[in-house]
Design an enzyme around this catalytic site. Structure first.
Site, short mmCIF file in Angstrom:
data_model
loop_
_atom_site.label_atom_id
_atom_site.label_comp_id
_atom_site.label_asym_id
_atom_site.label_seq_id
_atom_site.Cartn_x
_atom_site.Cartn_y
_atom_site.Cartn_z
N TYR A 1 -7.09 -2.63 12.80
CA TYR A 1 -7.80 -1.38 12.45
C TYR A 1 -9.25 -1.43 12.90
CZ TYR A 1 -3.73 0.22 9.92
OH TYR A 1 -2.47 0.66 9.61
N GLU B 1 0.56 -1.08 14.31
CA GLU B 1 -0.28 -0.20 13.48
C GLU B 1 -1.69 -0.18 14.05
OE1 GLU B 1 -0.51 -0.89 9.22
OE2 GLU B 1 1.62 -1.41 9.11
N GLU C 1 3.09 -7.98 7.50
CA GLU C 1 1.83 -8.62 7.12
C GLU C 1 1.97 -9.64 5.99
OE1 GLU C 1 -1.30 -5.81 6.49
OE2 GLU C 1 -1.25 -5.12 8.56
N ASP D 1 0.83 -1.20 0.00
CA ASP D 1 0.00 0.00 0.00
C ASP D 1 0.88 1.26 0.00
OD1 ASP D 1 -2.30 1.62 0.29
OD2 ASP D 1 -2.11 1.59 2.48
C1 BDP Z 1 -1.67 -2.16 6.94
C2 BDP Z 1 -0.38 -2.17 6.14
C3 BDP Z 1 0.03 -0.78 5.69
C4 BDP Z 1 -1.17 -0.06 5.10
C5 BDP Z 1 -2.24 0.04 6.16
C6 BDP Z 1 -3.48 0.79 5.67
O1 BDP Z 1 0.65 -2.73 6.91
O2 BDP Z 1 1.09 -0.85 4.76
O3 BDP Z 1 -0.86 1.19 4.57
O4 BDP Z 1 -2.63 -1.27 6.48
O5 BDP Z 1 -4.35 0.14 5.08
O6 BDP Z 1 -2.30 -3.36 6.86
O7 BDP Z 1 -3.55 1.99 5.85
#
Ligand code: BDP
Length: 641
Positions: free
Chosen positions: A506, A542, A449, A206
């Site tokens: 997330y 993250e 990931e 991404d």
């Molecule tokens: C995570 C990835 C990261 C993405 C992020 C996203 O590690 O590289 O940019 O999600 O979706 O899964 O913002």
């Protein structure tokens, strides 16, 4: 490799990158080029000539041997700054999105003072993305496979004095199933819909696939017998600092003994410990230990290791910054100098406007000022090794680094092949060789990931992690797991090999979008389950939400700054709680907005930054700062032992 062979090998270029995967262990040292009394550097950064090979098979450059003469003689050239990514420099969309070979050249005059038998001259690229072939005066001298690490070759005998010399570099950004990161070229063969020969590069990560000569190109000299490598491992014993060093000498020692003098100097230049010999231990009583940034002082104390060697009339001298610190892990803690350390930081990217991923010192300095303003004490080099200049600042400012290799997007079966594995092992060798002496680096991350649920992932990651541990037995090793799914449904073949469990999730964004009320419940459940499963310390590497700077909504909705703030605040509540147990770090995704490939879920890039791409704060930056300052204030009273 001869030119003839290159032409044949590049006949079908895009499918063709040669990634020969030699499987060989890296032998040479490649110390960072520094000026000393015995070494001189010449920076070849500047404006180079540039042309993208837009021929249909992207192979005209090899067929017409563009490297044989100045690039302007074989066609039109444009100015291209080195370092920079070529993608965002011009107004040409086809260059921004170009896939294939681009060509650079420039001329230079080697100084007469280098023309003596006592010196060797080395040509070094700090990095170019992705695959690079280099010619000097029309003769091929090296190639390199991989986008974010340095490569070099001795050119002593290739230089011509008293006239201009020409460096030509061909750089190909094509990602294949065996590159890191991997990707595929998709040929669109339906001629009702696409012109003949149409293809696109599919990415598995991404972020935008910025390309070109991203870091400086340098010439540097060393004496004929030279310090090839230095490995430093520090230790502490009560208030005494110990520096174990091992020096590798290169060149023709020719039966002569090597005399080696090693001095450790403090910040005032005073020698605090000395030894003779290529391998030994220096000891400093009442040492200043290297300690991460805490707002109040400059704790990241750096000594200088001064190494002098001489042999048969040749002598060399190199100065290496050294921090004295240890890193250990228990099942609930990361310990730096035997004290619990909690990472409160960010995951980053290297890119910015115009220069893409080209090294930019003002940007680097700005980012470190922003990190300090935030109260951050760490970052992860998501998802590739960052420039030496960034790592130098981390060492100097006490910003701890999780040093990640470009193993991002390992999600297709083919990415687990032996060919990919061999390349991955080599990349780890190059990364450890470059960063092994950096006190800021507390852990290696071998991937982000990956599809670690594949049965093949077990052998693959067991091999990469154990290889990395062999290369560096002093630091923990991990990979970052996509950990937001229901833990009961997770098939994971590889996190058991990690020393620290690094999780991305997330909640409230990719799942239950708009529902911040479920974040606490889901996050706490997930983290506790992981701790139960692995009994190892956990870092939330993250979490976050996208926001478009300037959009405010009350009540909030996804993509407003207000929603991003709420998502972060819900996470903080659980982090504050689990920090007293097994959570050893939190890193927001992302430090700043960054560019990605175009797609319907990306609004001119990924907007999860707490800063904009221009490095201005969103509301989220202020609340993150408040949170980090409160952690710093409470850490002194708060003992987790
Ligand atoms: C995570 C990835 C990261 C993405 C992020 C996203 O590690 O590289 O940019 O999600 O979706 O899964 O913002």
């Amino acid at each position: 490799m001869g030119t003839q062979k290159v032409m044949v090998l590049h006949a079908f270029v895009l499918s063709v990158l040669l990634f020969r995967g030699c499987g060989c262990a890296i032998q040479d040292g490649m110390l960072y080029p520094r000026d000393t009394e015995t070494r001189e550097t010449k920076d070849l950064s500047g404006v180079w000539n540039f042309r993208a090979d837009k021929s249909r098979n992207r192979n005209a450059g090899f067929e017409e041997q563009w490297f044989k003469q100045s690039l302007f003689r074989s066609g039109g050239v444009i100015d291209m700054p080195v370092p920079s990514s070529y993608n965002d420099i011009t107004q040409d969309k086809s260059l921004r999105d170009f896939v294939g070979w681009v060509w650079y050249d420039r001329e230079f005059y080697p100084p007469y003072s280098w023309q003596n038998l006592k010196q060797r001259v080395v040509l070094r690229f700090q990095s170019a993305h992705y695959y690079t072939i280099v010619w000097l005066n029309g003769e091929e001298i090296m190639e390199h496979d991989g986008g974010h690490l340095p490569f070099e070759i001795e050119v002593t005998d290739n230089l011509v004095y008293g006239q201009s010399n020409r460096i030509t570099a061909a750089v190909n950004n094509t990602l294949t199933p065996h590159t890191l990161p991997p990707g595929t070229i998709e040929y669109k063969t339906n001629t009702d819909k696409y012109p003949a020969g149409y293809f696109v590069q599919d990415l598995q990560m991404d972020f935008f696939n910025y390309a070109g000569i991203h870091r400086a190109v340098k010439l540097y000299t060393t004496p004929r017998v030279y310090i090839d490598d230095i490995t430093v491992i520090s230790d502490i014993s009560a208030s005494t600092g110990l520096v174990n060093y091992n020096i590798k000498v290169g060149g023709d020692v020719d039966g002569n003994d090597v005399i080696c003098q090693v001095d450790l100097l403090d910040k005032d230049g005073k020698t605090v410990s000395s030894k003779k010999g290529l391998q030994d231990q220096l000891s400093v009583s009442k040492a200043h230990f290297w300690w991460p940034y805490t707002m109040s002082n400059d704790s990241a104390y750096l000594y200088t290791l001064k190494v002098s060697i001489s042999s048969g009339g040749s002598s060399d001298l190199y100065r290496l910054p050294v921090g004295i610190r240890t890193v250990k892990t228990t099942n609930t803690q990361i310990l730096i100098n035997d004290k619990p350390f909690y990472c409160h930081g960010v995951a980053k990217h290297e890119d910015s406007d115009f220069r893409g991923k080209g090294v930019d010192l003002p940007l680097i300095a700005k980012d470190f000022n922003l990190l300090k303003w935030l109260g951050a004490n760490c970052f992860r080099t998501s998802h590739y090794p960052y420039a030496d200049e960034i790592m130098d600042m981390a060492d100097r400012h006490g910003i701890v680094v999780i040093d990640e290799c470009p193993g991002v997007g390992i999600t297709h079966l083919e990415n687990f092949s032996n060919k990919s594995l061999t390349h991955h092992l080599e990349v780890m060798e190059e990364l450890v060789r470059r960063d092994k002496n950096r006190p800021s680096v507390i852990m290696w991350s071998v991937a982000n990931e990956p599809a670690s649920e594949f049965p093949q992932a077990r052998h693959y990651f067991k091999s990469v992690i154990s290889h990395t541990k062999q290369l560096d037995p002093t630091r923990p090793v991990t990979f970052v797991f996509n950990g937001g799914m229901d833990i009961e449904r997770i098939f994971d073949e590889a996190t058991e090999f990690c020393d620290v469990i690094c999780l991305n999730s997330y909640y409230g964004w990719y799942s239950d979008t708009g529902h911040t009320e479920v974040i606490q419940l889901q996050l706490e459940y997930n983290l506790r389950q992981w701790f139960k499963k692995r009994n190892k310390p956990i870092i939330q590497t993250e979490y976050g939400a996208g926001s478009i700077a300037g959009i405010h909504l009350n009540p909030d909705m996804a993509f407003s700054e207000d929603y991003q703030v709420e998502v972060l605040q819900e996470h903080f509540k659980i982090f504050d709680k689990l920090r007293k147990e097994f959570l050893v770090g939190e890193m927001v995704w992302n430090f700043a907005d960054f560019m990605t490939a175009q797609g319907t879920n990306r609004v001119v890039g990924n907007r999860k930054g707490v800063f904009t791409r221009q490095r201005q704060p969103k509301m989220a930056a202020y609340i993150l700062r408040e949170h980090y300052l409160s952690i710093i204030n409470s850490t002194s009273q708060h003992s987790r032992q």
